[in-house]
Design an enzyme around this catalytic site. Sequence first.
Site, PDB file in Angstrom:
ATOM      1  N   ASP A 113      -6.794   1.643   0.947  1.00 19.50           N
ATOM      2  CA  ASP A 113      -6.757   1.994   2.366  1.00 19.50           C
ATOM      3  C   ASP A 113      -8.140   1.709   2.949  1.00 19.50           C
ATOM      4  OD1 ASP A 113      -8.402   4.006   1.487  1.00 19.50           O
ATOM      5  OD2 ASP A 113      -7.428   5.572   2.662  1.00 19.50           O
TER       6      ASP A 113
ATOM      7  N   LYS B  79       0.832  -1.207   0.000  1.00 24.63           N
ATOM      8  CA  LYS B  79       0.000   0.000   0.000  1.00 24.63           C
ATOM      9  C   LYS B  79       0.873   1.266   0.000  1.00 24.63           C
ATOM     10  CE  LYS B  79      -2.221   2.072   3.418  1.00 24.63           C
ATOM     11  NZ  LYS B  79      -2.981   2.186   4.655  1.00 24.63           N
TER      12      LYS B  79
END
Length: 215
Positions: free
Chosen positions: A140, A122
Amino acid sequence: MINKQQKTKIFLTFLNEKYSDAECSLVHRNPFELLIATVLSAQCTDERVNKVTRVLFDKYPDAESMSDSDPEELMEIVRPTGFYKNKASNILKISKKIAGDYQGKLPLDMEKLTELPGVGRKTANVVLGNFGMAEGIVVDTHVKRITTRIGIVSADDPEKIEKELMVLIPKNRWNKFSHQVIAFGRDICRSRTPKCNECGMNKFCAYFLDKGGVR
Ligand code: SF4
């Protein structure tokens, strides 16, 4: 019955109409600063991270100077972002590796980025996407919640959600998509109190329709 591809297309159009200006809210001047800011943003608001990085990057403007920093001092600076011992330790290790192995220049490469301490897919996606090298989509908490609610993904694990989204969303939208969804999540599709009645996606949203269209 509308399928996932059609729904995604509608969602992308909606995001472009409503959040065309959405962009990364972490203040940075280069990939290294964005990486450090992203590491600090775990469990912390971007606003608070920006206050901390203003001081941090002023004192340590590059990987070399940060790698020479006093660990105690570094910890004190990043303390307001929470989990500060881990974060300080990781950014010190990251800056040492970048200063030592990459001549101070952050490699814009998924494999090399995810080898850095505390850097997962991420975080790497945030950096790569913002510097025009997107290799994936940032998933997220907002992206996970909203794409699940609307009903365009079915997985629970962020990496699997990312894979599903990468099939549905054109590559040239990967970076912008996350920023737009995050803006939408802060604005309308909030975690605890989504404003479904004023949401332009409600006619297509599985979560809203499952509740009988009332929220
Ligand atoms: S209708 Fe509600 S749950 Fe669905 S996207 Fe809009 S705000 Fe989110």
